[in-house]
Design a protein around this motif. Structure first.
Motif, PDB file in Angstrom:
ATOM      1  N   ASP A 137       0.599  -0.922  -0.418  1.00  0.00           N
ATOM      2  CA  ASP A 137      -0.195   0.258  -0.094  1.00  0.00           C
ATOM      3  C   ASP A 137       0.836   1.510   0.142  1.00  0.00           C
ATOM      4  O   ASP A 137       2.170   1.250   0.214  1.00  0.00           O
ATOM      5  N   SER A 138      -0.024   2.149  -0.166  1.00  0.00           N
ATOM      6  CA  SER A 138       0.797   3.888  -0.407  1.00  0.00           C
ATOM      7  C   SER A 138      -0.202   4.625   0.025  1.00  0.00           C
ATOM      8  O   SER A 138      -1.024   4.559   0.039  1.00  0.00           O
ATOM      9  N   PHE A 139       0.234   5.763   0.652  1.00  0.00           N
ATOM     10  CA  PHE A 139      -0.129   6.680   0.768  1.00  0.00           C
ATOM     11  C   PHE A 139       0.244   8.359   1.270  1.00  0.00           C
ATOM     12  O   PHE A 139       1.716   8.310   1.431  1.00  0.00           O
ATOM     13  N   THR A 140      -0.196   9.513   1.128  1.00  0.00           N
ATOM     14  CA  THR A 140       1.237  10.563   0.746  1.00  0.00           C
ATOM     15  C   THR A 140       1.220  10.872   1.942  1.00  0.00           C
ATOM     16  O   THR A 140       2.433  11.366   2.545  1.00  0.00           O
ATOM     17  N   ASN A 141       0.409  10.903   3.400  1.00  0.00           N
ATOM     18  CA  ASN A 141       1.184  11.215   5.211  1.00  0.00           C
ATOM     19  C   ASN A 141       1.669   9.803   5.159  1.00  0.00           C
ATOM     20  O   ASN A 141       1.346   8.447   5.040  1.00  0.00           O
ATOM     21  N   ALA A 142       2.980   9.858   5.491  1.00  0.00           N
ATOM     22  CA  ALA A 142       3.804   8.712   5.777  1.00  0.00           C
ATOM     23  C   ALA A 142       3.390   7.421   6.596  1.00  0.00           C
ATOM     24  O   ALA A 142       4.289   6.742   7.062  1.00  0.00           O
ATOM     25  N   ALA A 143       2.570   8.374   7.830  1.00  0.00           N
ATOM     26  CA  ALA A 143       2.455   7.719   8.560  1.00  0.00           C
ATOM     27  C   ALA A 143       1.595   6.924   8.395  1.00  0.00           C
ATOM     28  O   ALA A 143       1.296   5.912   9.543  1.00  0.00           O
ATOM     29  N   ALA A 144       0.384   6.525   7.755  1.00  0.00           N
ATOM     30  CA  ALA A 144       0.126   5.216   7.153  1.00  0.00           C
ATOM     31  C   ALA A 144       0.484   4.113   6.970  1.00  0.00           C
ATOM     32  O   ALA A 144       1.681   3.951   6.760  1.00  0.00           O
ATOM     33  N   LYS A 145      -0.122   3.072   7.949  1.00  0.00           N
ATOM     34  CA  LYS A 145       0.136   1.677   8.325  1.00  0.00           C
ATOM     35  C   LYS A 145      -0.375   0.733   8.402  1.00  0.00           C
ATOM     36  O   LYS A 145      -1.029   1.111   8.343  1.00  0.00           O
ATOM     37  N   GLY A 146      -0.072  -0.515   8.230  1.00  0.00           N
ATOM     38  CA  GLY A 146      -0.589  -1.525   8.403  1.00  0.00           C
ATOM     39  C   GLY A 146      -1.209  -2.514   7.443  1.00  0.00           C
ATOM     40  O   GLY A 146      -0.550  -2.464   5.957  1.00  0.00           O
ATOM     41  N   THR A 147      -2.086  -2.972   7.658  1.00  0.00           N
ATOM     42  CA  THR A 147      -2.257  -4.541   6.634  1.00  0.00           C
ATOM     43  C   THR A 147      -3.451  -5.115   6.182  1.00  0.00           C
ATOM     44  O   THR A 147      -4.323  -4.291   7.412  1.00  0.00           O
ATOM     45  N   THR A 148      -3.625  -4.499   5.255  1.00  0.00           N
ATOM     46  CA  THR A 148      -5.610  -4.895   4.339  1.00  0.00           C
ATOM     47  C   THR A 148      -5.270  -6.047   3.848  1.00  0.00           C
ATOM     48  O   THR A 148      -5.091  -6.513   2.835  1.00  0.00           O
ATOM     49  N   GLY A 149      -6.896  -6.628   4.095  1.00  0.00           N
ATOM     50  CA  GLY A 149      -6.880  -7.697   2.686  1.00  0.00           C
ATOM     51  C   GLY A 149      -8.153  -7.543   1.948  1.00  0.00           C
ATOM     52  O   GLY A 149     -10.057  -6.715   2.290  1.00  0.00           O
ATOM     53  N   TYR A 150      -8.314  -7.399   0.761  1.00  0.00           N
ATOM     54  CA  TYR A 150      -9.369  -6.923  -0.094  1.00  0.00           C
ATOM     55  C   TYR A 150     -10.365  -8.252  -0.544  1.00  0.00           C
ATOM     56  O   TYR A 150      -8.900  -9.100  -1.100  1.00  0.00           O
ATOM     57  N   TYR A 151     -11.596  -8.100  -1.016  1.00  0.00           N
ATOM     58  CA  TYR A 151     -12.168  -9.031  -1.630  1.00  0.00           C
ATOM     59  C   TYR A 151     -13.512  -8.652  -2.419  1.00  0.00           C
ATOM     60  O   TYR A 151     -13.952  -7.309  -2.544  1.00  0.00           O
ATOM     61  N   TYR A 152     -13.974  -9.609  -3.607  1.00  0.00           N
ATOM     62  CA  TYR A 152     -14.776  -8.933  -4.525  1.00  0.00           C
ATOM     63  C   TYR A 152     -16.038  -9.339  -4.069  1.00  0.00           C
ATOM     64  O   TYR A 152     -15.952 -10.274  -4.178  1.00  0.00           O
ATOM     65  N   ALA A 153     -16.700  -8.490  -3.274  1.00  0.00           N
ATOM     66  CA  ALA A 153     -17.964  -8.824  -2.915  1.00  0.00           C
ATOM     67  C   ALA A 153     -18.894  -9.518  -3.648  1.00  0.00           C
ATOM     68  O   ALA A 153     -19.422 -10.226  -2.947  1.00  0.00           O
ATOM     69  N   ARG A 154     -18.895  -9.234  -4.776  1.00  0.00           N
ATOM     70  CA  ARG A 154     -20.189  -9.874  -6.001  1.00  0.00           C
ATOM     71  C   ARG A 154     -19.300 -11.113  -6.588  1.00  0.00           C
ATOM     72  O   ARG A 154     -20.155 -12.203  -7.160  1.00  0.00           O
ATOM     73  N   GLY A 155     -18.136 -11.307  -5.627  1.00  0.00           N
ATOM     74  CA  GLY A 155     -17.639 -12.955  -6.351  1.00  0.00           C
ATOM     75  C   GLY A 155     -17.627 -13.814  -5.647  1.00  0.00           C
ATOM     76  O   GLY A 155     -19.099 -14.274  -5.533  1.00  0.00           O
ATOM     77  N   SER A 156     -16.867 -14.876  -4.966  1.00  0.00           N
ATOM     78  CA  SER A 156     -16.677 -15.967  -4.778  1.00  0.00           C
ATOM     79  C   SER A 156     -16.910 -15.578  -3.494  1.00  0.00           C
ATOM     80  O   SER A 156     -16.385 -14.861  -2.835  1.00  0.00           O
TER      81      SER A 156
END
Length: 423
Positions: A325-344
Motif C-alpha cells: 500500500d502507499s499514501f501521501t501521509n508517511a504515518a499511514a501503516k498496516g495490512t489490509t485484505g481485499y475481496y470482490y463482494a459479488r464474486g465467490s
C-alpha cells in the motif's frame, strides 16, 4: 602438597558427577519429545490470537475451568524451552493472562484467563511451515470475517469490536509452575501418525517456464503422510500474482525501494513454502517483467487480464495478488485484505484469513478486510484476494518488507492464512 592437590581434584570430581548425571538424565528424558520453543501473541480490537510453536507434531487436550474462568490446554509428551515466554499479560478484553509451564515431566500446560463464552474461542492445530507444529488459541470474534460482529460474554453483555488497533501484548519473565488441576470438561485431539521420520520427507519440484512466470509442482508421489490431511495443501492449485513488474514499478518507498521488487520477493518465498507442502503453484511472473505478451505496449486492462487468464486457464483453487500500500501521509501503516463482494462467497473468508496470517507474522496494524472493485479479484473465477502487506510509503514498513527476514515472515503469514482457509 601432591596429596592435597589430589584430594581437591577428587572433591571437584565428586561435586560435578551429579550435575553430569542430571544433564544426561534430562537429555534421555526429553529425547523423542516435542520442544515448545516459543509463544507469539497477536492482539486486535476483535480478537486475540495465541500461537504456541513446537519442534514436533503433538496432541493437545483442552480443559475448561471456572472460578476464575480459564481455558487450559495440555500438551502431552512435550517439554518447555527455557527461552519461551511463560507469563504474559494479554491486555485484551477477551483474555486476561497467559501462563505456560512444565506441568509435569511429560506435559506442558497452557492456561488462559478469559471471560468469553464458548462460541467465542477456538483451539486448533497447524502442522508444517517454519515451526513443525503450532497450537493456535483464538479468543474473541472467531467468525469467518471480523467486520461488524458482536462477541457475547458470559454475563449476557455483548461487545461490538472497534476499528482501533490494539498494540502487541506486554510480557514478563516470571515463571509460575503451580497450575490448576483438570476437571471433567475436556476435549482431546491426537497427533497425526506420519509413520515416517521428518528427515525422510522429501519434496520434488517440477518446473515449467512460461513467458513471464512458471508452474511449480510439489511431489505427486503418495508419501502416506497424514500431514496432507491437516494442512489440505497437497494437490491444491494456487495462483500467486506478484503485483506490478517490468515497466510498472508500482509505488516507490521513501528510500527508493519499488513495490514490484517486494511483491516478487514475497511471492517467491511463498511459492517455495507452498511447493514444500505439496501444492501446485502458478506464478503470474517469476522475474521483473510484465505478464501480458504485449509487455510494455499492453494497456492496463490487458496486463491485468493476462494475470487473471493464468489462474482461470489452470482452474486454480484460489488466487492471491500480493501488493504494498502507499499514501501521501508517511504515518499511514498496516495490512489490509481485499475481496470482490459479488464474486465467490469464499473470497471474503480467504481475504480475512490471509490478512490475519500476515499480521500474526510481521506484527503490523490491522486495517481490516474490505470489499473492493480491483480488476484481478473481480475477473478471476475462483476465491480471490488482494493483500496489501504494509505501506511502502512508511519508512519502517518499507524497511521491514524489503528485508529478507521480513519477506520470509510475510510469506509465512500468507501460508498460515491459506492453511487456515483450507482447514
Amino acid at each position: 602438597m601432591r596429596h592435597l592437590r589430589l584430594l581437591i581434584f577428587m572433591l571437584l570430581a565428586l561435586t560435578l558427577l551429579p550435575l553430569q548425571a542430571s544433564a544426561s538424565d534430562f537429555g534421555e528424558r526429553v529425547s523423542g519429545m516435542a520442544e515448545v520453543t516459543g509463544v507469539r501473541i497477536s492482539s486486535h480490537s476483535d480478537k486475540v490470537r495465541i500461537v504456541v510453536e513446537a519442534t514436533k507434531d503433538m496432541a493437545f487436550k483442552q480443559i475448561i475451568l471456572s472460578n476464575p474462568d480459564r481455558v487450559v490446554v495440555d500438551l502431552p509428551n512435550a517439554w518447555l524451552s527455557p527461552k519461551a515466554r511463560k507469563d504474559i499479560d494479554l491486555d485484551s478484553p477477551f483474555a486476561g493472562r497467559l501462563k505456560v509451564a512444565q506441568f509435569d515431566k511429560q506435559t506442558v500446560r497452557i492456561v488462559v484467563e478469559t471471560k468469553v463464552g464458548r462460541n467465542n474461542y477456538n483451539v486448533f492445530k497447524l502442522t508444517g511451515g517454519a515451526a513443525a507444529c503450532r497450537i493456535v488459541l483464538d479468543f474473541g470474534d472467531i467468525s469467518e470475517s471480523s467486520d461488524n460482529r458482536k462477541i457475547d460474554l458470559p454475563d449476557g453483555s455483548a461487545q461490538q469490536p472497534e476499528p482501533a488497533y490494539m498494540p502487541p501484548a506486554s510480557e514478563t519473565d516470571e515463571v509460575e509452575q503451580e497450575m490448576a488441576s483438570p476437571d471433567k470438561s475436556e476435549r482431546t485431539e491426537e497427533p497425526q501418525d506420519t509413520g515416517k521420520k521428518e528427515a525422510e520427507k522429501k519434496t520434488s519440484i517440477k518446473v515449467e517456464e512460461t513467458p513471464s512466470g512458471g508452474i511449480f509442482e510439489g511431489s505427486d508421489k503418495d508419501s502416506g503422510d497424514e500431514l496432507d490431511k491437516i494442512t489440505g495443501l497437497k494437490g491444491r492449485k494456487i495462483a500467486i500474482d506478484a503485483g506490478h513488474g517490468g515497466s510498472d514499478s508500482g509505488a516507490i518507498g521513501p528510500t527508493g525501494v519499488m513495490e514490484k521488487t517486494i511483491t516478487l520477493k514475497v511471492a517467491t518465498e511463498l511459492k517455495n513454502l507452498l511447493v514444500a507442502e505439496g501444492a501446485t503453484v502458478y506464478m503470474t511472473r517469476t522475474k521483473d517483467t510484465e505478464v501480458s505478451p504485449k509487455k510494455g505496449r499492453a494497456t492496463d486492462i490487458e496486463e491485468l487480464q493476462a494475470r487473471c487468464d493464468i489462474a482461470n486457464a489452470k482452474d486454480a483453487d484460489i488466487f492471491i495478488s500480493i501488493h504494498m500500500d502507499s499514501f501521501t501521509n508517511a504515518a499511514a501503516k498496516g495490512t489490509t485484505g481485499y475481496y470482490y463482494a459479488r464474486g465467490s462467497k469464499k473470497s471474503r473468508e480467504l481475504a480475512d484469513k490471509i490478512r490475519q496470517g500476515v499480521i500474526d507474522q510481521i506484527g503490523t496494524q490491522s486495517r481490516g478486510t474490505q470489499s473492493c472493485n480491483f480488476y484481478v479479484v473481480k475477473h478471476t473465477d475462483m476465491p480471490a484476494t488482494l493483500v496489501e502487506l504494509a505501506f511502502i510509503s512508511n519508512r519502517a514498513e518499507e524497511k521491514l518488507l524489503y528485508s529478507d527476514a521480513g519477506a520470509k515472515k510475510a510469506a509465512q503469514g500468507i501460508l498460515d492464512g491459506i492453511e487456515d482457509y483450507f482447514n
